[in-house]
Each structure stands twice: as structure tokens, then as C-alpha cells.
Design a protein around this motif. Structure first.
Motif, PDB file in Angstrom:
ATOM      1  N   PRO A  71      17.468  60.128  33.066  1.00 58.94           N
ATOM      2  CA  PRO A  71      18.171  61.404  32.916  1.00 58.94           C
ATOM      3  C   PRO A  71      18.295  62.268  34.168  1.00 58.94           C
ATOM      4  O   PRO A  71      19.348  62.811  34.421  1.00 58.94           O
ATOM      5  CB  PRO A  71      17.383  62.119  31.816  1.00 58.94           C
ATOM      6  CG  PRO A  71      16.875  61.009  30.964  1.00 58.94           C
ATOM      7  CD  PRO A  71      16.535  59.918  31.957  1.00 58.94           C
ATOM      8  N   TRP A  72      17.299  62.445  34.958  1.00 56.01           N
ATOM      9  CA  TRP A  72      17.459  63.301  36.139  1.00 56.01           C
ATOM     10  C   TRP A  72      18.245  62.588  37.233  1.00 56.01           C
ATOM     11  O   TRP A  72      19.004  63.222  37.965  1.00 56.01           O
ATOM     12  CB  TRP A  72      16.102  63.776  36.672  1.00 56.01           C
ATOM     13  CG  TRP A  72      15.238  62.660  37.179  1.00 56.01           C
ATOM     14  CD1 TRP A  72      14.333  61.940  36.454  1.00 56.01           C
ATOM     15  CD2 TRP A  72      15.215  62.119  38.501  1.00 56.01           C
ATOM     16  NE1 TRP A  72      13.754  60.977  37.237  1.00 56.01           N
ATOM     17  CE2 TRP A  72      14.270  61.062  38.505  1.00 56.01           C
ATOM     18  CE3 TRP A  72      15.891  62.408  39.666  1.00 56.01           C
ATOM     19  CZ2 TRP A  72      13.996  60.306  39.633  1.00 56.01           C
ATOM     20  CZ3 TRP A  72      15.616  61.655  40.799  1.00 56.01           C
ATOM     21  CH2 TRP A  72      14.681  60.622  40.776  1.00 56.01           C
ATOM     22  N   LEU A  77      23.257  61.208  40.698  1.00 53.54           N
ATOM     23  CA  LEU A  77      24.331  60.256  40.992  1.00 53.54           C
ATOM     24  C   LEU A  77      25.708  60.863  40.740  1.00 53.54           C
ATOM     25  O   LEU A  77      26.673  60.528  41.440  1.00 53.54           O
ATOM     26  CB  LEU A  77      24.162  58.987  40.160  1.00 53.54           C
ATOM     27  CG  LEU A  77      23.018  58.066  40.550  1.00 53.54           C
ATOM     28  CD1 LEU A  77      22.870  56.943  39.533  1.00 53.54           C
ATOM     29  CD2 LEU A  77      23.237  57.493  41.936  1.00 53.54           C
ATOM     30  N   ASP A  78      25.800  61.740  39.762  1.00 50.94           N
ATOM     31  CA  ASP A  78      27.086  62.367  39.461  1.00 50.94           C
ATOM     32  C   ASP A  78      27.616  63.200  40.621  1.00 50.94           C
ATOM     33  O   ASP A  78      28.826  63.367  40.752  1.00 50.94           O
ATOM     34  CB  ASP A  78      26.981  63.237  38.206  1.00 50.94           C
ATOM     35  CG  ASP A  78      26.990  62.410  36.942  1.00 50.94           C
ATOM     36  OD1 ASP A  78      27.455  61.253  36.992  1.00 50.94           O
ATOM     37  OD2 ASP A  78      26.526  62.921  35.906  1.00 50.94           O
ATOM     38  N   THR A  79      26.734  63.723  41.456  1.00 46.91           N
ATOM     39  CA  THR A  79      27.199  64.532  42.582  1.00 46.91           C
ATOM     40  C   THR A  79      27.981  63.706  43.601  1.00 46.91           C
ATOM     41  O   THR A  79      28.839  64.243  44.285  1.00 46.91           O
ATOM     42  CB  THR A  79      26.020  65.236  43.303  1.00 46.91           C
ATOM     43  OG1 THR A  79      25.141  64.243  43.824  1.00 46.91           O
ATOM     44  CG2 THR A  79      25.286  66.170  42.377  1.00 46.91           C
ATOM     45  N   ALA A  85      34.100  57.254  43.107  1.00 48.86           N
ATOM     46  CA  ALA A  85      34.963  56.643  42.092  1.00 48.86           C
ATOM     47  C   ALA A  85      36.426  56.734  42.519  1.00 48.86           C
ATOM     48  O   ALA A  85      37.188  55.782  42.348  1.00 48.86           O
ATOM     49  CB  ALA A  85      34.754  57.310  40.739  1.00 48.86           C
ATOM     50  N   GLY A  86      36.815  57.863  43.076  1.00 47.04           N
ATOM     51  CA  GLY A  86      38.189  58.011  43.573  1.00 47.04           C
ATOM     52  C   GLY A  86      38.492  57.002  44.669  1.00 47.04           C
ATOM     53  O   GLY A  86      39.556  56.370  44.678  1.00 47.04           O
ATOM     54  N   LEU A  87      37.544  56.831  45.578  1.00 51.59           N
ATOM     55  CA  LEU A  87      37.711  55.845  46.648  1.00 51.59           C
ATOM     56  C   LEU A  87      37.755  54.428  46.081  1.00 51.59           C
ATOM     57  O   LEU A  87      38.630  53.627  46.431  1.00 51.59           O
ATOM     58  CB  LEU A  87      36.564  55.975  47.664  1.00 51.59           C
ATOM     59  CG  LEU A  87      36.552  54.977  48.810  1.00 51.59           C
ATOM     60  CD1 LEU A  87      37.802  55.136  49.672  1.00 51.59           C
ATOM     61  CD2 LEU A  87      35.303  55.157  49.649  1.00 51.59           C
ATOM     62  N   SER A 124      33.226  62.308  32.821  1.00 51.54           N
ATOM     63  CA  SER A 124      31.927  61.708  32.478  1.00 51.54           C
ATOM     64  C   SER A 124      30.778  62.561  33.010  1.00 51.54           C
ATOM     65  O   SER A 124      29.771  62.760  32.330  1.00 51.54           O
ATOM     66  CB  SER A 124      31.820  60.299  33.047  1.00 51.54           C
ATOM     67  OG  SER A 124      32.740  59.445  32.435  1.00 51.54           O
ATOM     68  N   SER A 125      30.938  63.049  34.230  1.00 50.95           N
ATOM     69  CA  SER A 125      29.898  63.896  34.828  1.00 50.95           C
ATOM     70  C   SER A 125      29.709  65.180  34.032  1.00 50.95           C
ATOM     71  O   SER A 125      28.577  65.610  33.793  1.00 50.95           O
ATOM     72  CB  SER A 125      30.264  64.241  36.275  1.00 50.95           C
ATOM     73  OG  SER A 125      30.297  63.085  37.068  1.00 50.95           O
ATOM     74  N   ALA A 126      30.818  65.786  33.626  1.00 49.91           N
ATOM     75  CA  ALA A 126      30.736  67.014  32.833  1.00 49.91           C
ATOM     76  C   ALA A 126      30.088  66.744  31.476  1.00 49.91           C
ATOM     77  O   ALA A 126      29.286  67.555  30.989  1.00 49.91           O
ATOM     78  CB  ALA A 126      32.130  67.604  32.638  1.00 49.91           C
TER      79      ALA A 126
END
Length: 186
Positions: A71-72, A77-79, A85-87, A124-126
Motif C-alpha cells: 500500500p505505501w 510508484l504513482d508519482t 506510462a505516457g512515455l 488509476s493513481s487517483a
């Protein structure tokens, strides 16, 4: 435009969308595809089917998958996952397009591939951030399982039936859009 080009664009878009859930799973599927000759990749991307690239992507996909179950660590990783992911989405899309005008293929890859991957990764991050705030991270492994399943399903479907993969991606985007609209009204 010929049919093969359309299929390669759909394949690239679907793999890019899968990269929004997990960065390395669609890259691994692309690597397997290139290695076994299931789907041809762009000439400049032949290296992705090499044995060293295959092993590197296997290790990266396994580490990424298990890291999202902590969880933490998933929030850390989301940051970095949205820009990566865009790249990855951009690179996945451009790698599947054959002999096209480079200006057109890169523009399409950046807009459609990178845009789809970044949008899905951001959503997904949100979702995970909301889960962490509301459940203390207890529901995060469930979300991680769903995301990993979505990335794997879309990636594998992309190879065997890009049209079905596109339908899955559009269905997911439509459901996310409905979910966002419900949150705005609530």
C-alpha cells in the motif's frame, strides 16, 4: 490506408492503453510477440524481441506487479507512473506502426498512445489515492489485482485480436467516464 496499418495502429493503441495500468506488462507482451514472430514490430524495434530484452522485461514486470500490492509503495510508484506510462504508451504505439511517415507516426503515437496511457494511469493513481484515504490502504491490493488483470487481458487480447482489445479498452474508458460523472454529481 491499408488494413494491416489500421490493425497495427489499433494494436499500438491497445498496448498503450494497457501501459496505463502497468507499464512493463504490455512491453513484455510486445517483446514476446517480437521474439516469437507473432506480430512484426517496426524495424528500429527488433531489439525488443531479443533474449536480454525479454528477460529484463520479465524481471521488471514481476517487480512492478508485486510492488503495487504494498500500500505505501503503490502511492510512491504513482508519482512516477503517469509520465512513464505516457512515455511507454508512445513507444508501444510507435513500435507497432510499420512503414509510415515518421512525422505522422510519432504525432499519432504521442497523442493517442501517450495520451491514452497517461489518462488511464492518472485515473488509476487517483483511484488508489482515494482508496488509501478511505480504507487506509486495505483495498489497494484489490485495485492492484484489477489493474494487473486489465493490463494483462488487454495486452494479450491485442496480439490475438486487436479489434477485441480495442473494444475492451473503449468499454473500460466508457465505464471510467461514467464513474467520473457520478463522482462529480455526488
Amino acid at each position: 490506408m491499408n488494413f494491416e496499418l489500421i490493425i497495427s495502429i489499433i494494436l499500438g493503441f491497445s498496448l498503450a492503453a494497457a501501459a496505463g495500468f502497468r507499464i512493463f506488462i504490455p512491453l513484455l507482451v510486445l517483446s514476446l510477440s517480437a521474439h516469437f514472430g507473432w506480430f512484426p514490430v517496426n524495424e528500429q524495434w527488433q531489439w525488443v524481441g531479443s533474449v536480454p530484452a525479454l528477460w529484463l522485461l520479465i524481471v521488471a514486470a514481476v517487480i512492478e506487479t508485486f510492488a503495487y500490492f504494498i500500500p505505501w509503495l503503490d502511492n510512491v510508484l504513482d508519482t512516477i507512473s503517469v509520465p512513464l506510462a505516457g512515455l511507454a504508451g508512445t513507444l508501444l504505439m510507435v513500435s507497432t506502426m510499420g512503414d509510415m511517415n515518421p512525422a505522422f507516426s510519432w504525432a499519432l503515437a504521442i497523442i493517442a498512445g501517450g495520451g491514452a496511457a497517461a489518462a488511464i494511469s492518472g485515473t488509476s493513481s487517483a483511484t488508489r489515492l482515494t482508496s488509501t484515504a478511505t480504507t487506509g490502504g486495505i483495498a489497494n491490493p484489490v485495485i492492484a489485482s484489477v489493474e494487473t488483470g486489465a493490463a494483462t487481458t488487454i495486452s494479450v487480447a491485442s496480439l490475438f485480436s486487436p479489434i477485441i482489445a480495442l473494444i475492451i479498452v473503449l468499454f473500460l474508458i466508457w465505464n471510467v467516464w461514467r464513474w467520473i460523472k457520478k463522482l462529480r454529481h455526488a
